[in-house]
Design an enzyme around this catalytic site. Structure first.
Site, PDB file in Angstrom:
ATOM      1  N   ALA A  21       0.931  -0.976  -0.014  1.00  0.00           N
ATOM      2  CA  ALA A  21      -0.002   0.044   0.049  1.00  0.00           C
ATOM      3  C   ALA A  21       0.832   1.171  -0.004  1.00  0.00           C
ATOM      4  O   ALA A  21       2.023   1.200   0.380  1.00  0.00           O
ATOM      5  CB  ALA A  21      -0.931  -0.073   1.259  1.00  0.00           C
ATOM      6  N   ILE A  29       0.794   5.710   0.568  1.00  0.00           N
ATOM      7  CA  ILE A  29       0.270   6.896   0.883  1.00  0.00           C
ATOM      8  C   ILE A  29       0.472   7.897  -0.270  1.00  0.00           C
ATOM      9  O   ILE A  29       1.419   7.946  -0.720  1.00  0.00           O
ATOM     10  CB  ILE A  29       0.704   7.752   2.086  1.00  0.00           C
ATOM     11  CG1 ILE A  29      -0.097   9.033   2.557  1.00  0.00           C
ATOM     12  CG2 ILE A  29       2.101   7.805   2.167  1.00  0.00           C
ATOM     13  CD1 ILE A  29       0.379   9.560   3.840  1.00  0.00           C
ATOM     14  N   SER A  30      -0.519   8.308  -0.951  1.00  0.00           N
ATOM     15  CA  SER A  30      -0.500   9.008  -1.977  1.00  0.00           C
ATOM     16  C   SER A  30       0.348  10.604  -1.637  1.00  0.00           C
ATOM     17  O   SER A  30       0.444  10.917  -0.706  1.00  0.00           O
ATOM     18  CB  SER A  30      -1.861   9.649  -2.604  1.00  0.00           C
ATOM     19  OG  SER A  30      -2.746   8.592  -3.037  1.00  0.00           O
ATOM     20  N   SER A  73      -3.100   4.828   5.320  1.00  0.00           N
ATOM     21  CA  SER A  73      -2.417   5.458   6.481  1.00  0.00           C
ATOM     22  C   SER A  73      -3.708   6.202   7.215  1.00  0.00           C
ATOM     23  O   SER A  73      -3.217   6.622   8.626  1.00  0.00           O
ATOM     24  CB  SER A  73      -1.480   6.364   6.001  1.00  0.00           C
ATOM     25  OG  SER A  73      -2.201   7.653   5.409  1.00  0.00           O
ATOM     26  N   GLY A 118     -13.660  -2.379   0.130  1.00  0.00           N
ATOM     27  CA  GLY A 118     -14.380  -1.005  -0.248  1.00  0.00           C
ATOM     28  C   GLY A 118     -15.253  -1.106  -1.547  1.00  0.00           C
ATOM     29  O   GLY A 118     -16.033  -0.142  -1.638  1.00  0.00           O
ATOM     30  N   THR A 122      -8.863  -4.069  -5.110  1.00  0.00           N
ATOM     31  CA  THR A 122      -8.790  -5.296  -5.296  1.00  0.00           C
ATOM     32  C   THR A 122      -8.928  -6.104  -4.077  1.00  0.00           C
ATOM     33  O   THR A 122      -9.104  -5.364  -3.075  1.00  0.00           O
ATOM     34  CB  THR A 122      -7.288  -5.768  -6.009  1.00  0.00           C
ATOM     35  OG1 THR A 122      -7.313  -7.062  -6.299  1.00  0.00           O
ATOM     36  CG2 THR A 122      -6.124  -5.285  -4.922  1.00  0.00           C
ATOM     37  N   GLN A 180      -3.383  -8.006  -3.132  1.00  0.00           N
ATOM     38  CA  GLN A 180      -2.763  -6.822  -2.583  1.00  0.00           C
ATOM     39  C   GLN A 180      -1.607  -7.568  -1.992  1.00  0.00           C
ATOM     40  O   GLN A 180      -0.487  -7.164  -2.154  1.00  0.00           O
ATOM     41  CB  GLN A 180      -3.478  -6.121  -1.874  1.00  0.00           C
ATOM     42  CG  GLN A 180      -2.633  -4.840  -1.496  1.00  0.00           C
ATOM     43  CD  GLN A 180      -3.308  -3.796  -0.841  1.00  0.00           C
ATOM     44  OE1 GLN A 180      -4.747  -3.585  -1.055  1.00  0.00           O
ATOM     45  NE2 GLN A 180      -2.532  -2.946  -0.318  1.00  0.00           N
TER      46      GLN A 180
HETATM   47  C1  LIG Z   1       3.033  -7.745  -2.197  1.00  0.00           C
HETATM   48  O1  LIG Z   1       2.456  -8.626  -3.060  1.00  0.00           O
HETATM   49  C2  LIG Z   1       3.363  -9.623  -3.670  1.00  0.00           C
HETATM   50  C3  LIG Z   1       2.695 -10.200  -4.799  1.00  0.00           C
HETATM   51  O2  LIG Z   1       1.323 -10.272  -4.414  1.00  0.00           O
HETATM   52  C4  LIG Z   1       3.521 -10.547  -2.468  1.00  0.00           C
HETATM   53  O3  LIG Z   1       4.320 -11.379  -2.810  1.00  0.00           O
HETATM   54  C5  LIG Z   1       4.157  -9.751  -1.283  1.00  0.00           C
HETATM   55  O4  LIG Z   1       4.374 -10.767  -0.160  1.00  0.00           O
HETATM   56  C6  LIG Z   1       3.274  -8.627  -0.601  1.00  0.00           C
HETATM   57  N1  LIG Z   1       4.091  -7.848   0.269  1.00  0.00           N
HETATM   58  C7  LIG Z   1       3.632  -7.587   1.515  1.00  0.00           C
HETATM   59  C8  LIG Z   1       4.432  -6.714   2.332  1.00  0.00           C
HETATM   60  O5  LIG Z   1       2.501  -8.064   1.898  1.00  0.00           O
END
Ligand SMILES: *[C@@H]1O[C@H](CO)[C@@H](O)[C@H](O)[C@H]1NC(C)=O
Ligand SMILES: *[C@@H]1O[C@H](CO)[C@@H](O)[C@H](O)[C@H]1NC(C)=O
Ligand SMILES: *[C@@H]1O[C@H](CO)[C@@H](O)[C@H](O)[C@H]1NC(C)=O
Ligand SMILES: *[C@@H]1O[C@H](CO)[C@@H](O)[C@H](O)[C@H]1NC(C)=O
Ligand SMILES: *[C@@H]1O[C@H](CO)[C@@H](O)[C@H](O)[C@H]1NC(C)=O
Length: 250
Positions: A78, A80-81, A110, A164, A240, A245
């Site tokens: 994620a 913060i914009s 955040s 959301g 999503t 995510q």
């Molecule tokens: C971010 O996304 C990737 C791909 O889905 C995943 O492998 C990774 O663990 C994620 N990072 C965190 C901090 O959740």
């Protein structure tokens, strides 16, 4: 490189998008310098956005480079914009942010923008932040508690774990909805939860392409009619599922 792509995509069709082509330069050494730079570059005009951003120190919400005008990562894939996007969002929603307004902030992350919004709707207003990563729900609540716990205690600000894409019907209808992640189209459930006369702003994946993301303003005219305005090109993470995510369910 990303910044250049963004700048190229910005069409100077509105005051805000014109101002945003300058906005990436709105850096400061402190929160008040950052807010002053955003104002100087024309990202917002009036006192109300100024006062809200001045009252909410971005450093409480952004662990790295809080006063740099660029997005920062906050974990869990994620971000913060960038401050100028937050300022632009507040300016676009401003006519709908009055004492007593109900506001929905989807993908509240955040908690920064949610807190600014809560500052703008007064004691009788309600701002609901929806965040689907449970750790970010807790992190954002801790961020708000640093200097604005009265907003949580008074019920003016709530941060809730949820999807959301479904909105949050129990505080609907909303005078304003901000969506902080890009959907494939404007979600009907969110239009349904918008008040007549209300406004939603959101990034939409035009033609399923990340490069084709557009920032869109949706004004609800009646139960059966919305007016949609294409504001500018933007780059946001997708709206999503949790699995998508962070690659797992918590
Ligand atoms: C971010 O996304 C990737 C791909 O889905 C995943 O492998 C990774 O663990 C994620 N990072 C965190 C901090 O959740
Ligand atoms: C909201 O209420 C406060 C305090 O009563 C007042 O100072 C402020 O002007 C009001 N704001 C709006 C937008 O009506
Ligand atoms: C979030 O905070 C609540 C209450 O303090 C706690 O019960 C929960 O385990 C926390 N969740 C995560 C994911 O840290
Ligand atoms: C905000 O909270 C942090 C952490 O509690 C504290 O260090 C800081 O001084 C506070 N800022 C203001 C303006 O009160
Ligand atoms: C999406 O693609 C169609 C057909 O290629 C095109 O007419 C339309 O302008 C595109 N929309 C956007 C927002 O780029």
């Amino acid at each position: 490189m990303l910044w250049n792509q963004v700048k190229q995509q910005i069409a100077a069709t509105t005051l805000i998008s014109a101002a945003l082509s300058m906005a990436w330069r709105s850096h400061g050494r402190s929160n008040s310098e950052l807010v002053a730079a955003l104002q100087r570059n024309g990202v917002f005009q009036g006192e109300r956005v100024h006062d809200a951003m001045l009252a909410v120190d971005r450093a409480d919400f952004c662990p790295t480079n809080p006063y740099l005008d660029a997005p920062q990562t906050i974990g869990y894939n994620a971000t913060i914009s960038a401050p100028h996007m937050h300022a632009a969002a507040l300016e676009l929603l401003l006519p709908k942010l009055n004492n007593g307004s109900h506001v929905l902030d989807i993908g509240s992350g955040s908690g920064y923008l949610t807190t600014c919004l809560a500052k703008m709707v007064g004691h009788d207003g309600v701002v609901v932040g929806i965040e689907h990563i449970p750790q970010l729900v807790n992190l954002s609540i801790a961020n708000v508690q640093k200097n604005h716990s009265e907003l949580l205690d008074g019920g003016q600000l709530k941060i809730i774990e949820g999807d959301g894409r479904l909105g949050y019907p129990s505080e609907a209808p909303y005078q304003a909805i901000h969506v902080g992640a890009a959907a494939e189209s404007v979600p009907q459930k969110l239009i349904d939860q918008l008040a007549i006369g209300g406004r939603m702003i959101l990034p939409v994946n035009a033609n399923g392409s990340r490069n084709g993301q557009r920032y869109v303003q949706v004004d609800k005219i009646s139960d059966s009619e919305v007016q949609t305005k294409d504001l500018m090109g933007v780059i946001y993470v997708p709206l999503t599922s949790v699995e998508h995510q962070i690659g797992r369910r918590n």
